[in-house]
Design a protein around this motif. Structure first.
Motif, mmCIF file in Angstrom:
data_model
loop_
_atom_site.group_PDB
_atom_site.id
_atom_site.type_symbol
_atom_site.label_atom_id
_atom_site.label_comp_id
_atom_site.label_asym_id
_atom_site.label_seq_id
_atom_site.Cartn_x
_atom_site.Cartn_y
_atom_site.Cartn_z
ATOM 1 N N ASP A 53 0.804 -1.221 0.000
ATOM 2 C CA ASP A 53 0.000 0.000 0.000
ATOM 3 C C ASP A 53 0.837 1.271 0.000
ATOM 4 O O ASP A 53 0.415 2.297 -0.543
ATOM 5 N N PHE A 54 2.000 1.226 0.627
ATOM 6 C CA PHE A 54 2.803 2.436 0.795
ATOM 7 C C PHE A 54 4.247 2.054 1.051
ATOM 8 O O PHE A 54 4.524 0.975 1.588
ATOM 9 N N CYS A 55 5.156 2.934 0.692
ATOM 10 C CA CYS A 55 6.567 2.730 1.022
ATOM 11 C C CYS A 55 7.219 4.088 1.211
ATOM 12 O O CYS A 55 7.222 4.925 0.290
ATOM 13 N N GLY A 56 7.746 4.321 2.395
ATOM 14 C CA GLY A 56 8.343 5.613 2.707
ATOM 15 C C GLY A 56 9.602 5.911 1.917
ATOM 16 O O GLY A 56 9.735 6.988 1.321
ATOM 17 N N LYS A 116 4.979 21.901 -2.244
ATOM 18 C CA LYS A 116 4.145 20.844 -1.681
ATOM 19 C C LYS A 116 3.350 20.141 -2.774
ATOM 20 O O LYS A 116 2.827 20.793 -3.681
ATOM 21 N N TYR A 117 3.276 18.819 -2.653
ATOM 22 C CA TYR A 117 2.573 18.006 -3.636
ATOM 23 C C TYR A 117 1.720 16.967 -2.917
ATOM 24 O O TYR A 117 1.906 16.706 -1.724
ATOM 25 N N LYS A 118 0.792 16.392 -3.667
ATOM 26 C CA LYS A 118 -0.037 15.315 -3.125
ATOM 27 C C LYS A 118 0.102 14.087 -4.005
ATOM 28 O O LYS A 118 0.074 14.182 -5.234
ATOM 29 N N GLN A 119 0.274 12.931 -3.363
ATOM 30 C CA GLN A 119 0.347 11.672 -4.087
ATOM 31 C C GLN A 119 -0.807 10.774 -3.654
ATOM 32 O O GLN A 119 -1.158 10.717 -2.477
ATOM 33 N N ARG A 120 -1.379 10.095 -4.629
ATOM 34 C CA ARG A 120 -2.405 9.103 -4.330
ATOM 35 C C ARG A 120 -1.729 7.744 -4.164
ATOM 36 O O ARG A 120 -1.025 7.273 -5.060
ATOM 37 N N THR A 121 -1.922 7.122 -3.024
ATOM 38 C CA THR A 121 -1.391 5.789 -2.761
ATOM 39 C C THR A 121 -2.522 4.909 -2.268
ATOM 40 O O THR A 121 -3.619 5.386 -1.958
ATOM 41 N N LYS A 122 -2.265 3.631 -2.144
ATOM 42 C CA LYS A 122 -3.278 2.739 -1.590
ATOM 43 C C LYS A 122 -3.488 2.972 -0.094
ATOM 44 O O LYS A 122 -4.456 2.461 0.475
ATOM 45 N N ALA A 123 -2.577 3.721 0.532
ATOM 46 C CA ALA A 123 -2.743 4.096 1.931
ATOM 47 C C ALA A 123 -3.469 5.432 2.073
ATOM 48 O O ALA A 123 -3.636 5.926 3.179
ATOM 49 N N GLY A 124 -3.891 6.019 0.952
ATOM 50 C CA GLY A 124 -4.603 7.285 0.973
ATOM 51 C C GLY A 124 -3.855 8.364 0.203
ATOM 52 O O GLY A 124 -2.794 8.119 -0.385
ATOM 53 N N ALA A 129 -0.170 8.574 7.042
ATOM 54 C CA ALA A 129 -1.502 8.458 7.623
ATOM 55 C C ALA A 129 -1.407 8.456 9.143
ATOM 56 O O ALA A 129 -0.440 7.946 9.723
ATOM 57 N N CYS A 130 -2.404 9.036 9.809
ATOM 58 C CA CYS A 130 -2.432 9.007 11.265
ATOM 59 C C CYS A 130 -2.493 7.564 11.752
ATOM 60 O O CYS A 130 -3.041 6.693 11.082
ATOM 61 N N VAL A 143 1.502 -3.450 17.474
ATOM 62 C CA VAL A 143 1.346 -3.283 16.032
ATOM 63 C C VAL A 143 0.759 -1.903 15.768
ATOM 64 O O VAL A 143 -0.318 -1.564 16.268
ATOM 65 N N ILE A 144 1.479 -1.096 15.001
ATOM 66 C CA ILE A 144 1.048 0.253 14.653
ATOM 67 C C ILE A 144 1.181 0.423 13.149
ATOM 68 O O ILE A 144 2.165 -0.010 12.545
ATOM 69 N N SER A 145 0.195 1.066 12.543
ATOM 70 C CA SER A 145 0.243 1.337 11.115
ATOM 71 C C SER A 145 0.095 2.826 10.854
ATOM 72 O O SER A 145 -0.807 3.474 11.376
ATOM 73 N N THR A 146 1.008 3.389 10.062
ATOM 74 C CA THR A 146 0.825 4.711 9.471
ATOM 75 C C THR A 146 0.779 4.558 7.946
ATOM 76 O O THR A 146 1.122 5.460 7.209
ATOM 77 N N GLY A 147 0.361 3.392 7.524
ATOM 78 C CA GLY A 147 0.285 3.034 6.103
ATOM 79 C C GLY A 147 0.523 1.561 5.893
ATOM 80 O O GLY A 147 -0.022 0.956 4.968
ATOM 81 N N LEU A 148 1.365 0.967 6.735
ATOM 82 C CA LEU A 148 1.653 -0.463 6.693
ATOM 83 C C LEU A 148 1.643 -1.012 8.118
ATOM 84 O O LEU A 148 2.096 -0.333 9.046
#
Length: 289
Positions: free
Chosen positions: A71-74, A94-102, A119-120, A152-157
């Motif tokens: 979904d995402f990769c930093g 500043k830019y915006k990217q669409r990812t599977k994490a939002g 993501a929060c 277990v914490i996710s900010t995208g993964l």
């Protein structure tokens, strides 16, 4: 499939060295999922990013390991926007990217440093020390001596954050087969282990990341996990502020040390914004047919 060029980039470099390599493929609009996977396998890095046009935001970016899409990769996000900047396809801003994490914001600074929003956090579950000890080759009494939770914490993964005592991080002996089975069972990408450093260190914590289920025995810089770790530290270790700034070291045990910065902002005691940043360096290119 015609010939496709992948730019090769080291992300989260430390003084121009180290970092975690990622592939970046621009103009990927016409590539199928199977073609992207084939390219990612040819590149051979833990992740390759594919950049496409988007009707609503600046870019759509998808991420592939050598085994599947994630979904995402930093670090691949950092590599992507560093590449766009270095090739004069974007300017600082500043830019915006669409990812599977939002849809996530990315800021490119004048010197090319990239800071990405994540993501929060979602706090998903905790594990007991004896669930983890045999996976990483540490005795129960040593692992439990931190008195910090394994969560277990996710900010995208989805990553399991594992604290270990100072001095034991480089001694971990991960059982890849058992960790893969564990991650598959609990729907995890991998494990992010860390040790808190002394106050005189330039790094808040030193880290190691393992994701063998996705073909990554260990990687030297993990942006998504750094965001999750920053949220963990705010929740369990540090308190009393509204803004927290951390600097993490990763990849030391691989001889490929990397620097990652992370900041967390709180509103009414809840995480309202997470950003992870770093520098990148182009190291080559690969043509895949």
């Amino acid at each position: 499939m015609s010939v496709t060029k992948a730019t090769l980039v080291n992300s989260f470099t430390l003084d121009g060295k180290g970092g975690n390599p990622a592939g970046v493929v621009l103009n990927a609009d016409d590539l199928s999922k199977s073609e992207k996977l084939k390219i990612a396998q040819a590149v051979g890095y833990s992740e390759t990013a594919f950049v496409s046009k988007d009707d609503e935001v600046d870019f759509e970016v998808s991420f592939f390991t050598v085994t599947d899409e994630v979904d995402f990769c930093g670090h691949a996000t950092l590599a992507t926007f560093s590449t766009l900047f270095s090739k004069n396809l974007i300017s600082a801003g500043k830019y915006k990217q669409r990812t599977k994490a939002g849809i996530l914001s990315v800021n490119v600074e004048e010197d090319g440093r990239v800071v990405m929003e994540q993501a929060c956090p979602s706090y998903l579950q905790t594990f007991e020390y004896d669930d983890i000890a045999e996976l990483i080759g540490l005795p129960f009494d040593i692992l439990s001596s931190t008195q910090l939770p394994i969560e277990v914490i996710s900010t995208g993964l989805n990553d399991v954050i594992v604290p270990v005592p100072l001095g034991y991080l480089d001694k971990l002996e991960v059982d890849n087969e058992k960790l893969s089975e564990f991650c598959d069972k609990y729907d995890l990408i991998g494990m992010h282990a860390f040790e808190l450093n002394d106050s005189d260190s330039e790094f808040t914590a030193s880290c190691r990341n393992f994701a063998p289920l996705f073909g990554i025995p260990e990687e030297s810089a993990t942006g998504s996990s750094s965001g999750a770790l920053a949220c963990y530290l705010v929740k369990h270790v540090f308190a009393g502020e509204e803004t927290f700034d951390f600097v993490f070291e990763q990849g030391r045990a691989m001889g490929c040390a990397s620097r990652l910065s992370a900041s967390v902002k709180l509103e009414n005691g809840q995480v309202s914004k997470i950003e992870v940043g770093g520098e990148a360096k182009e190291i080559g290119a690969l043509k895949v047919s």
